[in-house]
Design a protein around this motif. Structure first.
Motif, PDB file in Angstrom:
ATOM      1  N   PHE A 187       0.832  -1.203   0.000  1.00 21.95           N
ATOM      2  CA  PHE A 187       0.000   0.000   0.000  1.00 21.95           C
ATOM      3  C   PHE A 187       0.866   1.252   0.000  1.00 21.95           C
ATOM      4  O   PHE A 187       0.553   2.237  -0.679  1.00 21.95           O
ATOM      5  CB  PHE A 187      -0.924  -0.007   1.223  1.00 21.95           C
ATOM      6  CG  PHE A 187      -2.274  -0.616   0.973  1.00 21.95           C
ATOM      7  CD1 PHE A 187      -3.263   0.096   0.327  1.00 21.95           C
ATOM      8  CD2 PHE A 187      -2.551  -1.910   1.376  1.00 21.95           C
ATOM      9  CE1 PHE A 187      -4.505  -0.464   0.091  1.00 21.95           C
ATOM     10  CE2 PHE A 187      -3.783  -2.480   1.142  1.00 21.95           C
ATOM     11  CZ  PHE A 187      -4.773  -1.760   0.498  1.00 21.95           C
ATOM     12  N   ARG A 192      -1.430   3.673  -2.230  1.00 23.22           N
ATOM     13  CA  ARG A 192      -2.853   3.339  -2.294  1.00 23.22           C
ATOM     14  C   ARG A 192      -3.433   3.331  -0.903  1.00 23.22           C
ATOM     15  O   ARG A 192      -2.780   2.929   0.055  1.00 23.22           O
ATOM     16  CB  ARG A 192      -3.031   1.976  -2.953  1.00 23.22           C
ATOM     17  CG  ARG A 192      -4.456   1.452  -2.933  1.00 23.22           C
ATOM     18  CD  ARG A 192      -4.562   0.134  -3.650  1.00 23.22           C
ATOM     19  NE  ARG A 192      -5.822  -0.547  -3.375  1.00 23.22           N
ATOM     20  CZ  ARG A 192      -6.184  -1.710  -3.902  1.00 23.22           C
ATOM     21  NH1 ARG A 192      -5.364  -2.324  -4.749  1.00 23.22           N
ATOM     22  NH2 ARG A 192      -7.334  -2.273  -3.598  1.00 23.22           N
ATOM     23  N   GLN A 195      -9.743   0.694   0.461  1.00 24.59           N
ATOM     24  CA  GLN A 195     -10.953   1.068  -0.261  1.00 24.59           C
ATOM     25  C   GLN A 195     -12.189   0.323   0.225  1.00 24.59           C
ATOM     26  O   GLN A 195     -13.291   0.836   0.114  1.00 24.59           O
ATOM     27  CB  GLN A 195     -10.753   0.802  -1.758  1.00 24.59           C
ATOM     28  CG  GLN A 195      -9.607   1.609  -2.365  1.00 24.59           C
ATOM     29  CD  GLN A 195      -9.351   1.240  -3.809  1.00 24.59           C
ATOM     30  OE1 GLN A 195      -9.969   0.328  -4.346  1.00 24.59           O
ATOM     31  NE2 GLN A 195      -8.436   1.964  -4.447  1.00 24.59           N
ATOM     32  N   GLN A 230      -0.539  -5.634  -9.116  1.00 26.82           N
ATOM     33  CA  GLN A 230      -0.584  -4.193  -9.405  1.00 26.82           C
ATOM     34  C   GLN A 230       0.810  -3.585  -9.316  1.00 26.82           C
ATOM     35  O   GLN A 230       1.199  -2.766 -10.168  1.00 26.82           O
ATOM     36  CB  GLN A 230      -1.533  -3.504  -8.430  1.00 26.82           C
ATOM     37  CG  GLN A 230      -1.727  -2.015  -8.717  1.00 26.82           C
ATOM     38  CD  GLN A 230      -2.743  -1.380  -7.779  1.00 26.82           C
ATOM     39  OE1 GLN A 230      -3.359  -2.069  -6.953  1.00 26.82           O
ATOM     40  NE2 GLN A 230      -2.922  -0.085  -7.885  1.00 26.82           N
TER      41      GLN A 230
END
Length: 617
Positions: A187, A192, A195, A230
């Motif tokens: 993260f 990020r 969420q 990702q």
């Protein structure tokens, strides 16, 4: 024995009854009770005695009945407890009395009851632990019928189940902590924020409050995999952007200072960095269209590098006709860009083959270079074990090269069998390419050998004409102390000149009789020859040195003036009769060495220089 005891009691009782009745009769006599009253009183006494015995018998019968009931009760309890506890039934010994049997049964009931209570207590403890572990991992508790006493096997199975749940919980918790750490790092790396509710539970809540259910563990694994993918995608994107930027920089010839300034604080894979890199690419693309010609030339250099990496032949390179187009337009730039991408794709698709081929080519070139060094006559001038190191390296290359070549061929054959098409190297099959390299190598060896033979023949011809060069370095020659005295050297020199004169005037000798002179140095070694005009040399004598200097100046004057025309030899072999015989191509005459005056002058000057530099001791 019991009968004897019973008879003794009866006798005692009869005796006591007889004594008592005698006492009663005596009392009754003294009182004056009549016979019929005595009889009534005796019957009353007997009735009392009979009632007493009957009461006693009844009491004992009641006691016996109670003991029998208790035995039956204990027997039933023992049977029930054995059934509940799933143990073999207890059978009391048949020879025991009722009291002993009752005692044994009562002790057995107490023992089995205690065991039952212990099992129930253990069951409750294990069920409580099982319930907690199942709640923590959302699992179904271990089933044991309610209201029944668990058997030892059931308790053992339950205990194993609880232990397995503990191990599973510890494993899941450790896995959760490890994956949570990785997730938090990911993260942070990809910049990020959480969420979903699940992500918030993982990131923000305490570790002990996380529900270690199977679904949550699967979701945790999925989340970690998603973040890793990702991150990998972002890394690939960043690498692609950096490669694109580096390529654009190289083609635009951006200075290293400007590159370093841009790279500063540009590490990581965060979205902000991606935007910065994309902005730099846009800027470079704009500069690209402003400098199309320079950009195309830079791309052509890159295309040549890729051609070399992919081992393209000349015919394959000439197929890209845009390489020779001098009309620099955007369309030409796009064609070059497509060619670069095609070459990159081709190289990436066959990278393992090209790496093996490059390895073989590297070893092959090392072998050629080491063979060249091995044939170099100056290699012995090296010091410090370099020659030994080169020899070891050469042996290693010669040993590894066949194995690398065999592995390369096997790899290519396997690839061709899988893809059903040949693998071309410089437009030909691998075997043909390798054979061509070896053939070119052998031809080059033959050519170099011929060149060495020609150079050796040329050197021998020059030595036959002009004399050979001394093998001893000049510095050592002039510093060597003569081994003979000057007087002996002069005698030796006079004798050598006399022998040469005899050979020149000897009519019976053939031209080959001069081979000793032709194959040796014309000038004598300074350590063996003295000047022609030299006398005995005395160390420290200035007169002798001045005479040597005057002789040297005279010789130099004569050499500068040159010999008279009559003193020159013709290019024919000289005989004592003065006849000239045409020289063959394999013969070298004395005339090629110059005049005898030149020969004598050279000896004198060479010897004088030697004595001037280092007089003998």
């Amino acid at each position: 024995m019991a009968t004897n005891g019973r008879m003794s009691v009866v006798e005692d009782l009869v005796k006591y009854l007889d004594t008592s009745m005698n006492k009663l009769n005596r009392i009754w006599t003294e009182i004056g009770i009549v016979d019929y009253q005595r009889k009534e009183r005796a019957q009353t006494a007997m009735l009392h005695l009979q009632n007493l015995l009957e009461d006693m018998v009844q009491e004992e019968e009641a006691l016996k009945h109670q003991i029998t009931k208790r035995i039956e009760k204990y027997t039933q309890e023992v049977k029930s407890l054995c059934s509940e506890l799933e143990i073999p039934q207890f059978e009391p010994c048949g020879k025991l009395s009722m009291l002993q049997c009752e005692k044994d049964l009562r002790a057995k009931v107490d023992s089995l009851s205690g065991e039952k209570q212990e099992r129930l207590k253990t069951l409750k403890m294990l069920k409580d632990q099982d319930q907690l572990l199942c709640d923590a991992m959302c699992l179904t508790p271990y089933y044991i019928p309610t209201g029944s006493t668990p058997s030892n096997d059931q308790l053992k199975a339950l205990e194993q189940h609880v232990n397995s749940l503990k191990t599973e919980k510890e494993k899941r918790f450790a896995e959760f902590v490890s994956k949570k750490k990785q997730i938090v790092e990911l993260f942070h790396e990809i910049d990020r924020n959480p969420q979903s509710d699940f992500e918030c539970d993982v990131i923000c809540e305490e570790d002990t409050t996380f529900l270690l259910s199977t679904e949550n563990m699967k979701s945790l694994k999925v989340l970690l995999t998603e973040l890793e993918e990702q991150k990998e995608d972002m890394q690939k994107e960043v690498c692609a952007l950096w490669d694109r930027i580096t390529c654009l920089w190289d083609r635009l010839e951006i200075s290293e200072a400007e590159r370093s300034h841009f790279r500063k604080d540009k590490s990581g894979i965060k979205p902000a960095l991606l935007e910065t890199l994309k902005a730099e690419i846009s800027r470079c693309e704009k500069l690209k269209f402003d400098n199309i010609q320079r950009f195309v030339e830079g791309m052509r250099k890159e295309i040549v590098e890729w051609w070399d990496k992919c081992f393209y032949s000349r015919e394959q390179r000439e197929q890209f006709t845009s390489y020779y187009n001098e009309n620099y337009t955007e369309a030409l730039l796009d064609e070059h860009d497509r060619e670069v991408q095609k070459l990159k794709k081709y190289y990436d698709g066959h990278q393992h083959l090209f790496e093996s081929l490059e390895k073989w080519d590297s070893y092959f070139r090392q072998m050629i270079e080491m063979e060249r060094k091995a044939n170099d006559p100056n290699r012995f001038n090296n010091r410090g074990g370099k020659l030994l190191q080169e020899e070891k390296a050469r042996k290693k290359v010669l040993k590894d090269l066949p194995k690398i070549e065999e592995d390369l061929k096997e790899t290519v054959l396997k690839w061709e069998a899988e893809h059903g098409c040949p693998f071309l190297v410089e437009g030909v099959a691998l075997d043909d390419f390798i054979q061509r390299q070896w053939t070119a190598y052998e031809e080059q060896k033959v050519k170099e050998k011929e060149q060495r033979h020609k150079a050796k023949a040329r050197l021998m011809e020059e030595e036959m004409i002009y004399g050979s060069k001394p093998s001893t370095p000049a510095k050592k020659r002039f510093l060597t102390t003569p081994t003979k005295t000057p007087s002996k050297l002069r005698k030796l020199d006079d004798g050598s000149c006399s022998r040469i004169s005899v050979q020149l005037n000897d009519t019976t000798k053939t031209p080959m009789s001069c081979s000793k002179i032709q194959h040796s140095s014309v000038f004598a070694s300074p350590s063996m020859r003295a000047p022609m005009s030299a006398s005995k040399y005395t160390p420290g004598c200035k007169t002798t040195r001045r005479r040597s200097l005057r002789g040297n100046r005279k010789v130099l004057t004569e050499r500068n003036m040159g010999p008279p025309p009559s003193a020159l030899f013709s290019h024919t072999t000289v005989s004592s009769h003065g006849h000239s015989v045409p020289a063959t191509p394999n013969d070298v005459s004395m005339a090629s060495m110059g005049t005898y005056q030149d020969f004598e002058s050279g000896i004198q000057m060479n010897s004088t220089l030697t004595y001037r530099r280092k007089p003998p001791l």
